[in-house]
Design a protein around this motif. Sequence first.
Motif, PDB file in Angstrom:
ATOM      1  N   SER A  25       2.146  -2.372  20.184  1.00 23.34           N
ATOM      2  CA  SER A  25       2.607  -1.213  19.412  1.00 23.34           C
ATOM      3  C   SER A  25       2.837  -1.575  17.952  1.00 23.34           C
ATOM      4  CB  SER A  25       3.893  -0.646  20.002  1.00 23.34           C
ATOM      5  OG  SER A  25       3.639  -0.027  21.228  1.00 23.34           O
ATOM      6  N   LYS A  35      -0.077   5.944  17.731  1.00 22.26           N
ATOM      7  CA  LYS A  35       0.270   5.561  19.102  1.00 22.26           C
ATOM      8  C   LYS A  35      -0.436   6.518  20.062  1.00 22.26           C
ATOM      9  CE  LYS A  35       4.862   3.774  18.134  1.00 22.26           C
ATOM     10  NZ  LYS A  35       6.296   3.954  18.391  1.00 22.26           N
ATOM     11  N   CYS A  37       0.477   7.650  22.839  1.00 23.92           N
ATOM     12  CA  CYS A  37       1.386   8.668  23.378  1.00 23.92           C
ATOM     13  C   CYS A  37       1.568   9.844  22.425  1.00 23.92           C
ATOM     14  CB  CYS A  37       2.730   8.054  23.744  1.00 23.92           C
ATOM     15  SG  CYS A  37       3.657   7.402  22.336  1.00 23.92           S
ATOM     16  N   ASP A  38       1.273   9.642  21.133  1.00 24.72           N
ATOM     17  CA  ASP A  38       1.427  10.701  20.136  1.00 24.72           C
ATOM     18  C   ASP A  38       0.133  11.466  19.871  1.00 24.72           C
ATOM     19  OD1 ASP A  38       4.075   9.966  19.828  1.00 24.72           O
ATOM     20  OD2 ASP A  38       3.675   8.652  18.121  1.00 24.72           O
ATOM     21  N   THR A  73       1.833   1.893  24.613  1.00 28.81           N
ATOM     22  CA  THR A  73       2.561   3.119  24.942  1.00 28.81           C
ATOM     23  C   THR A  73       1.864   3.888  26.052  1.00 28.81           C
ATOM     24  OG1 THR A  73       1.416   4.481  23.277  1.00 28.81           O
ATOM     25  CG2 THR A  73       3.438   3.364  22.585  1.00 28.81           C
ATOM     26  N   GLU A  74       0.544   3.952  26.009  1.00 21.63           N
ATOM     27  CA  GLU A  74      -0.229   4.764  26.943  1.00 21.63           C
ATOM     28  C   GLU A  74      -1.690   4.328  26.876  1.00 21.63           C
ATOM     29  OE1 GLU A  74      -1.020   9.321  26.519  1.00 21.63           O
ATOM     30  OE2 GLU A  74       1.050   9.053  27.221  1.00 21.63           O
TER      31      GLU A  74
END
Length: 121
Positions: A25, A35, A37-38, A73-74
């Motif tokens: 990250s 990221k 996740c965003d 994150t993902e």
Amino acid sequence: MSGYWRRLVRRLTSDVAELDADDLSRKAEAVGAVKACDCKSGEEVIVLGRLRSVELCPRDAAATLEAELYDGTEGVTLVWLGRRRIAGIEPGRTIKARGRIAVRDGRKVLYNPYYELQNAS
């Protein structure tokens, strides 16, 4: 000095996977990547992460190469249509990918992304 002790205790008590995710990250933020996740469907994004898996998916007549990129994150699935192999795209490799996010079966996907292989560091 309290920040130092807090980081030290965290390093000593966290598991390796969690520390690796934090490191990924931080690297992504340092190069200006978003990221995972965003990321929202339809956005043009740059993501940076490590390839967890790479597989050839022969669907009908056209083969596709799919790789799962994890940024801490993902995951984001990278899909190259009509490709069976790409030199350097292998599990464990860190890459920066750019493209428009889509959602397929509830997962984030980049189709035919532009990519840069990153040096191991």
